[in-house]
Scaffold this active site. Sequence first.
Site, PDB file in Angstrom:
ATOM      1  CE  LYS A  55      -3.682  -2.344   2.275  1.00  4.77           C
ATOM      2  NZ  LYS A  55      -4.182  -2.779   3.552  1.00  4.77           N
ATOM      3  CD  GLN A  99      -3.693  -4.641   6.862  1.00  2.00           C
ATOM      4  OE1 GLN A  99      -4.044  -3.182   6.290  1.00  2.00           O
ATOM      5  NE2 GLN A  99      -3.549  -5.664   6.541  1.00  2.00           N
ATOM      6  CG  ASP A 122      -9.883  -0.515   5.429  1.00  2.00           C
ATOM      7  OD1 ASP A 122     -10.062  -0.708   4.152  1.00  2.00           O
ATOM      8  OD2 ASP A 122      -9.707  -0.512   6.344  1.00  2.00           O
TER       9      ASP A 122
HETATM   10  N1  GUN Z   1      -6.928  -6.575   6.276  1.00  2.00           N
HETATM   11  C1  GUN Z   1      -7.012  -7.493   5.487  1.00  2.00           C
HETATM   12  N2  GUN Z   1      -8.021  -7.195   4.691  1.00  2.00           N
HETATM   13  C2  GUN Z   1      -7.536  -5.481   5.229  1.00  2.00           C
HETATM   14  C3  GUN Z   1      -8.763  -4.313   4.332  1.00  2.00           C
HETATM   15  O1  GUN Z   1      -9.254  -4.131   3.453  1.00  2.00           O
HETATM   16  N3  GUN Z   1      -8.762  -3.241   5.270  1.00  2.00           N
HETATM   17  C4  GUN Z   1      -8.317  -3.561   6.195  1.00  2.00           C
HETATM   18  N4  GUN Z   1      -8.298  -2.257   7.317  1.00  2.00           N
HETATM   19  N5  GUN Z   1      -7.230  -4.814   7.145  1.00  2.00           N
HETATM   20  C5  GUN Z   1      -7.463  -5.158   6.439  1.00  2.00           C
END
Ligand code: GUN
Length: 297
Positions: A55, A99, A122
């Site tokens: 990311k 995350q 998100d």
């Molecule tokens: N962990 C796995 N997928 C995601 C996601 O889409 N967002 C977040 N914040 N954590 C994750």
Amino acid sequence: MTLGKRIDGKALAARLQEKVAQSVTAFTQSQGRKPGLAVVLVGDDPASAVYVRSKHRMTLQLGMESFEFVRPATIDQDELLELVEELNGDPRVDGILVQLPLPAHLDAQAVVNAINPDKDVDGLTPVSTGRLALGLPGLVPCTPLGSLMLLKEELGDLSGKNAVVVGRSILVGKPMAQLLLAANCTVTVAHSRTQDLASVVHQADIVVAAVGQPEMVKGDWIRPGAAVIDVGINRVPAQEEGKTRLVGDVDTAGALSHAGAITPVPGGVGPMTIAVLMRNTLAAAYMRAGLPVPEGL
Ligand code: GUN
């Protein structure tokens, strides 16, 4: 026998990233600052660290600011909430992503709830969830939105299609169902208590598998010609001793001889998730600046 087509998630993700990069340039020129994404990583889960790194790289590659906050697994709830509050108040930060999963001693939903909904890239806060359910503009979870984009790219108009979502998670299954409903599909949400899952899946023109169980959806469950979106990323032992490989929630090899089109793992939904995160960060920046989100994003 018709052989199914593999849907190229990487190609659509690359096109979306290109559009995001162009709009990032326009935003930066008009606002005198870059859109910014803050990512919070707690603990040292190796998979999470890999996701956060990619990311970070993509954010920079598209010309945005990336702010990374790595905290030890021992951080307490109040400290983490303080960090979120700080990011809520930071004008350079347009998007905040914590995350998941968080270590068990932390209340993940309380942390998510603390995120300013205008920065909720998100799409997981109650406000974002409510906006999606009500059909109001807002930020939508990345994986379901990326999956919807792949379906529209493959099928065009989704009106009237029978869609079966396997899985009811907050991150994927529930928002996916909302998006398909908003696209005028007839939506069924199946889950671990669903009876005769095979025949439920067999009704579907569109199958979205998001259960986190390796190759749980079998090839012969798929209705001939159906579009299959495989959200699963499961690491399983490979044939070679000590090695692992990634598989989805669908038996891809089996499904290829039934499905009209299917997303591979890897290279299907995964690249779209990160591209949509970039899209959401840019969209948040525009909305926070009181500007319309550029067309086609
Ligand atoms: N962990 C796995 N997928 C995601 C996601 O889409 N967002 C977040 N914040 N954590 C994750």
